[in-house]
Design a protein around this motif. Structure first.
Motif, PDB file in Angstrom:
ATOM      1  N   HIS A 158      71.274   6.446  13.341  1.00  0.00           N
ATOM      2  CA  HIS A 158      71.591   6.089  14.720  1.00  0.00           C
ATOM      3  C   HIS A 158      73.067   5.738  14.861  1.00  0.00           C
ATOM      4  O   HIS A 158      73.736   6.140  15.819  1.00  0.00           O
ATOM      5  CB  HIS A 158      70.725   4.918  15.175  1.00  0.00           C
ATOM      6  CG  HIS A 158      69.290   5.293  15.399  1.00  0.00           C
ATOM      7  ND1 HIS A 158      68.307   4.377  15.642  1.00  0.00           N
ATOM      8  CD2 HIS A 158      68.686   6.508  15.400  1.00  0.00           C
ATOM      9  CE1 HIS A 158      67.142   4.998  15.801  1.00  0.00           C
ATOM     10  NE2 HIS A 158      67.356   6.282  15.656  1.00  0.00           N
ATOM     11  N   ALA A 159      73.572   4.960  13.905  1.00  0.00           N
ATOM     12  CA  ALA A 159      74.991   4.579  13.948  1.00  0.00           C
ATOM     13  C   ALA A 159      75.866   5.829  13.879  1.00  0.00           C
ATOM     14  O   ALA A 159      76.910   5.913  14.533  1.00  0.00           O
ATOM     15  CB  ALA A 159      75.320   3.630  12.804  1.00  0.00           C
ATOM     16  N   MET A 160      75.427   6.812  13.092  1.00  0.00           N
ATOM     17  CA  MET A 160      76.204   8.046  12.974  1.00  0.00           C
ATOM     18  C   MET A 160      76.235   8.798  14.301  1.00  0.00           C
ATOM     19  O   MET A 160      77.272   9.329  14.704  1.00  0.00           O
ATOM     20  CB  MET A 160      75.641   8.923  11.858  1.00  0.00           C
ATOM     21  CG  MET A 160      76.034   8.401  10.478  1.00  0.00           C
ATOM     22  SD  MET A 160      75.024   9.052   9.147  1.00  0.00           S
ATOM     23  CE  MET A 160      75.689  10.685   8.983  1.00  0.00           C
ATOM     24  N   GLU A 161      75.096   8.815  14.993  1.00  0.00           N
ATOM     25  CA  GLU A 161      75.056   9.474  16.308  1.00  0.00           C
ATOM     26  C   GLU A 161      75.961   8.748  17.305  1.00  0.00           C
ATOM     27  O   GLU A 161      76.660   9.366  18.107  1.00  0.00           O
ATOM     28  CB  GLU A 161      73.623   9.502  16.851  1.00  0.00           C
ATOM     29  CG  GLU A 161      72.723  10.513  16.180  1.00  0.00           C
ATOM     30  CD  GLU A 161      73.134  11.947  16.471  1.00  0.00           C
ATOM     31  OE1 GLU A 161      73.684  12.198  17.557  1.00  0.00           O
ATOM     32  OE2 GLU A 161      72.936  12.806  15.599  1.00  0.00           O
ATOM     33  N   MET A 162      75.921   7.413  17.257  1.00  0.00           N
ATOM     34  CA  MET A 162      76.774   6.635  18.168  1.00  0.00           C
ATOM     35  C   MET A 162      78.245   6.930  17.894  1.00  0.00           C
ATOM     36  O   MET A 162      79.036   7.134  18.818  1.00  0.00           O
ATOM     37  CB  MET A 162      76.529   5.134  17.963  1.00  0.00           C
ATOM     38  CG  MET A 162      75.182   4.640  18.388  1.00  0.00           C
ATOM     39  SD  MET A 162      75.062   2.882  17.936  1.00  0.00           S
ATOM     40  CE  MET A 162      73.382   2.544  18.408  1.00  0.00           C
ATOM     41  N   ALA A 163      78.598   6.939  16.618  1.00  0.00           N
ATOM     42  CA  ALA A 163      79.989   7.201  16.248  1.00  0.00           C
ATOM     43  C   ALA A 163      80.396   8.594  16.727  1.00  0.00           C
ATOM     44  O   ALA A 163      81.485   8.782  17.268  1.00  0.00           O
ATOM     45  CB  ALA A 163      80.170   7.062  14.739  1.00  0.00           C
ATOM     46  N   ALA A 164      79.494   9.561  16.539  1.00  0.00           N
ATOM     47  CA  ALA A 164      79.804  10.928  16.963  1.00  0.00           C
ATOM     48  C   ALA A 164      80.055  10.957  18.466  1.00  0.00           C
ATOM     49  O   ALA A 164      80.985  11.610  18.945  1.00  0.00           O
ATOM     50  CB  ALA A 164      78.658  11.865  16.594  1.00  0.00           C
TER      51      ALA A 164
END
Lengths: 283, 142
Positions: free
Chosen positions: A271-277
């Motif tokens: 989820h954090a990776m999606e947010m960062a993206a």
């Protein structure tokens, strides 16, 4: 000539009338809104008509949007037990259970959380699944899709279908005999990877404190605005602004900046990776 | 030819739409003033004791704060190393770490690492008076 003019009037006048009516309506609505005359207090109930209309809207919306969902086999006792663990952990607080009241915070909600015993009896499993997964806006019902796995969502529905058959004694006995816990989403392999970053930012409530470009929310200045993110040099004034560091920061802010007011929100890594993206896709 | 005409018309429409949007944003405020009595809440009283926003503006310029920060009203302040200081008066916290009051802001401006050792913001070596002036200017940014 005259006939044509008359015909034109026949169309024009009603149009003008409708326009005028709409304008009057808009002005009245604006006056009510801006004068503060409308009371937002939860102690004031809806008009009966409003309530019925909203209910009808809910009903038809769910019927339409849940139509392509196909429920799996729900009779498995193991599923039901897992579902009860989830129900106990996440649902009972607001919805209560046979012979059990909801917690005080949930009692005064408007609309009042549904008695799921009846909902479970009246609605098809697909509808229950849809509402549990997606939530219902402006009711306090959250979307569980980012917090529960697909399996847990269906487990919960399986339990809901059993719920109307339980006496208070049955419920208490089952609760006492419960073994497992409702697994948190981040531990699970079947996490849906297709929830986009902006939805996730909203689902973790990031916009309660941050203004985020591309996310509609309150004009909060509690945290800094997340605009033009790629232009930033540092995260939290400390870490060089790279996607990897942003994931690190989102998942454990205090490890990066001990004094920060940003809390640990328990964000799953994917989820954090999606947010960062999403933030890095801003201009 | 027709395409050019269409483009100009579209551009004009876009401009008027933008103006409308701006108006719409201002409308609640204007209406609030008209109707009166609907306080907007807003930031707490942010007066910095002994600070002058006018001198602060000058100090922010001279100390090159704009190398790292975007600061409205400061010429050339378009840095992206630190966060933009746009609307600073509305901020609830200083550096996301401390309550936003005059004392914390002044201390932060003077010696940020003393408050947060890991921060990228350097100790600016400005005097107490200068820091107060800067804080006064920042707290005037709505």
């Amino acid at each position: 000539m005259k006939a044509r003019l008359a015909r034109r009037h026949k169309i024009l006048l009603p149009l003008l009338g409708a326009g005028l009516l709409m304008a009057v309506g808009a002005v009245t609505a604006a006056a009510v809104l801006l004068s503060g005359g409308f009371e937002v207090a939860a102690t004031r109930q809806h008009f009966l008509l409003t309530h019925r209309l909203l209910e009808a809207g809910l009903h038809f919306s769910i019927r339409t949007h849940a139509r392509d969902i196909v429920a799996p086999e729900l009779g498995n006792p193991q599923m039901v037990e897992q579902g009860m663990a989830c129900y106990r952990q996440h649902c009972e607080q607001c919805h209560g259970a046979p012979g059990r009241a909801s917690v005080p915070a949930a009692m005064g909600l408007l609309p009042v959380p549904a008695s799921l015993v009846q909902t479970a009896r009246d609605w098809p499993a697909e509808w229950l699944y849809y509402v549990t997964r997606e939530g219902v806006r402006m009711t306090g019902m959250p979307a569980w899709e980012v917090r529960l796995s697909e399996q847990s969502l269906w487990d919960t529905v399986a339990f809901l279908k059993v719920l109307p058959e339980l006496t208070p004694a049955d419920y208490a006995a089952r609760a006492a005999a419960l073994q497992g816990q409702c697994p948190p989403r981040s531990d699970l392999p079947d996490m849906r990877p297709d929830v986009p970053g902006d939805v996730l930012l909203r689902q973790y409530g990031c916009h309660a404190c941050h203004h985020i470009d591309g996310v509609t929310g309150p004009r909060s200045t509690t945290g800094p605005a997340l605009s033009s993110w790629p232009r930033r040099s540092y995260i939290a004034g400390t870490l060089p602004n790279t996607p990897e560091n942003l994931v690190r920061w989102i998942r454990d802010p205090k490890a990066v900046s001990p004094q920060t007011l940003m809390p640990d929100l328990g964000v799953a890594e994917s989820h954090a990776m999606e947010m960062a993206a999403f933030l890095f896709s801003q201009r | 030819m027709a395409a050019a005409g269409l483009a100009t018309r579209l551009a004009t429409h876009a401009a008027s739409l933008l103006a409308l949007a701006r108006l719409a944003r201002a409308a609640p405020v204007v209406t609030c003033f008209l109707i009166a009595g609907c306080g907007t809440g807003g930031a707490p009283d942010s007066a910095v004791p002994g600070g002058s926003a006018q001198r602060g503006k000058l100090a922010l310029q001279q100390r090159d704060c704009g190398v790292c920060h975007r600061i409205p009203g400061i010429r050339g302040a378009r840095g992206d190393v630190g966060p933009s200081l746009h609307g600073y008066a509305q901020r609830v916290y200083v550096a996301g770490k401390f309550p936003h009051d005059a004392a914390h802001l002044v201390r932060w401006i003077r010696d940020a690492p003393a408050l947060a050792p890991r921060t990228a913001m350097p100790a600016m070596g400005v005097s107490e008076q200068e820091a107060r002036d800067m804080a006064a200017y920042l707290q005037g940014l709505r």
